[in-house]
Design a protein around this motif. Sequence first.
Motif, PDB file in Angstrom:
ATOM      1  N   ILE A 199       0.830  -1.205   0.000  1.00 28.24           N
ATOM      2  CA  ILE A 199       0.000   0.000   0.000  1.00 28.24           C
ATOM      3  C   ILE A 199       0.863   1.254   0.000  1.00 28.24           C
ATOM      4  CG2 ILE A 199      -1.855   1.212   1.188  1.00 28.24           C
ATOM      5  CD1 ILE A 199      -2.623  -1.515  -0.006  1.00 28.24           C
ATOM      6  N   SER A 200       1.923   1.249   0.816  1.00 28.50           N
ATOM      7  CA  SER A 200       2.787   2.441   0.864  1.00 28.50           C
ATOM      8  C   SER A 200       3.558   2.626  -0.442  1.00 28.50           C
ATOM      9  CB  SER A 200       3.755   2.333   2.047  1.00 28.50           C
ATOM     10  OG  SER A 200       4.593   1.196   1.903  1.00 28.50           O
ATOM     11  N   SER A 201       3.905   1.523  -1.111  1.00 24.85           N
ATOM     12  CA  SER A 201       4.622   1.635  -2.390  1.00 24.85           C
ATOM     13  C   SER A 201       3.743   2.298  -3.441  1.00 24.85           C
ATOM     14  CB  SER A 201       5.067   0.252  -2.865  1.00 24.85           C
ATOM     15  OG  SER A 201       5.964  -0.329  -1.951  1.00 24.85           O
ATOM     16  N   VAL A 202       2.476   1.898  -3.474  1.00 31.60           N
ATOM     17  CA  VAL A 202       1.564   2.513  -4.441  1.00 31.60           C
ATOM     18  C   VAL A 202       1.378   3.990  -4.137  1.00 31.60           C
ATOM     19  CG1 VAL A 202      -0.786   2.479  -5.341  1.00 31.60           C
ATOM     20  CG2 VAL A 202       0.404   0.337  -4.896  1.00 31.60           C
ATOM     21  N   GLY A 203       1.292   4.327  -2.852  1.00 34.72           N
ATOM     22  CA  GLY A 203       1.161   5.731  -2.480  1.00 34.72           C
ATOM     23  C   GLY A 203       2.333   6.571  -2.913  1.00 34.72           C
ATOM     24  N   ASN A 204       3.522   5.924  -3.052  1.00 37.32           N
ATOM     25  CA  ASN A 204       4.714   6.640  -3.506  1.00 37.32           C
ATOM     26  C   ASN A 204       4.921   6.538  -5.005  1.00 37.32           C
ATOM     27  OD1 ASN A 204       5.530   7.485  -0.889  1.00 37.32           O
ATOM     28  ND2 ASN A 204       6.311   5.426  -0.496  1.00 37.32           N
ATOM     29  N   ASP A 206       5.061   3.719  -6.843  1.00 36.73           N
ATOM     30  CA  ASP A 206       5.739   2.510  -7.294  1.00 36.73           C
ATOM     31  C   ASP A 206       4.683   1.499  -7.727  1.00 36.73           C
ATOM     32  OD1 ASP A 206       7.331   0.373  -7.777  1.00 36.73           O
ATOM     33  OD2 ASP A 206       8.142   0.201  -5.740  1.00 36.73           O
ATOM     34  N   ILE A 207       4.598   1.237  -9.021  1.00 32.17           N
ATOM     35  CA  ILE A 207       3.570   0.351  -9.558  1.00 32.17           C
ATOM     36  C   ILE A 207       4.061  -1.088  -9.666  1.00 32.17           C
ATOM     37  CG2 ILE A 207       1.936   0.036 -11.459  1.00 32.17           C
ATOM     38  CD1 ILE A 207       1.571   2.607  -9.885  1.00 32.17           C
ATOM     39  N   ASP A 208       5.377  -1.317  -9.712  1.00 31.31           N
ATOM     40  CA  ASP A 208       5.911  -2.667  -9.920  1.00 31.31           C
ATOM     41  C   ASP A 208       5.930  -3.505  -8.637  1.00 31.31           C
ATOM     42  OD1 ASP A 208       6.371  -2.038 -12.586  1.00 31.31           O
ATOM     43  OD2 ASP A 208       8.350  -1.185 -12.125  1.00 31.31           O
ATOM     44  N   ILE A 263      -7.296   6.262 -12.645  1.00 28.39           N
ATOM     45  CA  ILE A 263      -7.182   6.831 -11.297  1.00 28.39           C
ATOM     46  C   ILE A 263      -5.817   7.492 -11.163  1.00 28.39           C
ATOM     47  CG2 ILE A 263      -7.187   6.352  -8.820  1.00 28.39           C
ATOM     48  CD1 ILE A 263      -8.899   3.940  -9.339  1.00 28.39           C
ATOM     49  N   PRO A 264      -5.751   8.757 -10.737  1.00 25.00           N
ATOM     50  CA  PRO A 264      -4.456   9.409 -10.531  1.00 25.00           C
ATOM     51  C   PRO A 264      -3.625   8.665  -9.490  1.00 25.00           C
ATOM     52  CG  PRO A 264      -6.243  11.009 -10.517  1.00 25.00           C
ATOM     53  CD  PRO A 264      -6.887   9.667 -10.509  1.00 25.00           C
ATOM     54  N   LYS A 265      -2.315   8.691  -9.678  1.00 21.23           N
ATOM     55  CA  LYS A 265      -1.438   7.924  -8.790  1.00 21.23           C
ATOM     56  C   LYS A 265      -1.544   8.360  -7.333  1.00 21.23           C
ATOM     57  CE  LYS A 265       2.085   6.546 -12.123  1.00 21.23           C
ATOM     58  NZ  LYS A 265       3.532   6.559 -12.462  1.00 21.23           N
ATOM     59  N   HIS A 266      -1.751   9.671  -7.097  1.00 19.61           N
ATOM     60  CA  HIS A 266      -1.808  10.131  -5.713  1.00 19.61           C
ATOM     61  C   HIS A 266      -3.101   9.714  -5.018  1.00 19.61           C
ATOM     62  CE1 HIS A 266      -4.018  13.282  -7.919  1.00 19.61           C
ATOM     63  NE2 HIS A 266      -4.654  13.505  -6.772  1.00 19.61           N
ATOM     64  N   MET A 267      -4.066   9.185  -5.783  1.00 17.21           N
ATOM     65  CA  MET A 267      -5.331   8.741  -5.193  1.00 17.21           C
ATOM     66  C   MET A 267      -5.420   7.224  -5.091  1.00 17.21           C
ATOM     67  SD  MET A 267      -8.053  11.286  -7.059  1.00 17.21           S
ATOM     68  CE  MET A 267      -9.410  10.495  -6.209  1.00 17.21           C
ATOM     69  N   LEU A 268      -4.450   6.492  -5.630  1.00 17.42           N
ATOM     70  CA  LEU A 268      -4.520   5.039  -5.605  1.00 17.42           C
ATOM     71  C   LEU A 268      -4.474   4.480  -4.186  1.00 17.42           C
ATOM     72  CD1 LEU A 268      -2.266   4.060  -8.634  1.00 17.42           C
ATOM     73  CD2 LEU A 268      -4.713   3.641  -8.389  1.00 17.42           C
ATOM     74  N   ALA A 269      -3.632   5.060  -3.337  1.00 13.74           N
ATOM     75  CA  ALA A 269      -3.517   4.565  -1.963  1.00 13.74           C
ATOM     76  C   ALA A 269      -4.839   4.708  -1.220  1.00 13.74           C
ATOM     77  CB  ALA A 269      -2.403   5.306  -1.221  1.00 13.74           C
TER      78      ALA A 269
END
Length: 286
Positions: A199-204, A206-208, A263-269
């Motif tokens: 979860i924290s990786s996606v918030g930063n 990091d998609i991989d 979905i924007p990356k900053h909203m994925l978390a």
Amino acid sequence: SGSGGFRKRKHDNFPHGQRREEKENVNPSSALMMSFKSFQLELDTRHDKYERLVKLSRDITIESKRTIFLLHRFTSAPNGEEILNESEAKLDAVRRKIKQVAQELIGEDMYQFHRAISPGLQEYVEAVSFQYFIKTRSLVSVEEINNQLIFTAEDREEITNKTSDSQEKQPPTWSLKVTPVDYLLGVADLTGELMRLCISSVGNGDIDTPFELSQFLRQIYDGFTFIGNTGPYEVSKKLYTLKQSLAKVENACYTLKVRGSEIPKHMLADVFSTKTDLIDQEEGLS
């Protein structure tokens, strides 16, 4: 029966003075009394050692948790090497505590004190395996963990005070082996930390990492399912939590794959945290 319907006890038929005389007539230096005194001393010593081990296990648990909290900053820190170096220093401090446990258990059967030290060892396995995964993206083995728990004496006065004709003695060594059960329980707890790392990786951004974690957790889950109900009760009990963590990571990967472009990356978390709350509610109702 006496007054009020209460039955007299047998020793109530003897005068108090007679019972006092019997106690005074006991020979404290008799073989029987000496045996009981030795048993009392042995039990008191064992109880004191058990309490010391419980305290050391708590210290190991606390320091290992602090190491895990530190490692969670790895994804957001500008310099990850500093985090890894600091975590290694913290784990060295934990190993010094484990060294004290090993010293306490010299000449003892470890399984008599296993309940006292097991929580600390499980937390240590969790911290070490978490750091190992961040470094290598693989699972540390129980043999590698035990190889780090072989200690040598720091006090070398006995070695320097050796005779001239004798060969140089090696410093005394002792070790503490993590049991297979403690290793499995620590790895089961690791899955919860990997879910939080996802979860924290996606918030930063990091998609991989979530897809790597999903595959890694699936392999761990497959390994635990081979054990099934044949293993210890604690292992089968933690299998439910492991399955929960795997479902949350797979849900995150599904969201990235299907809706990642919209979905924007900053909203994925935020989306993941909402979905994991829904999963927890559904499993609570079931």
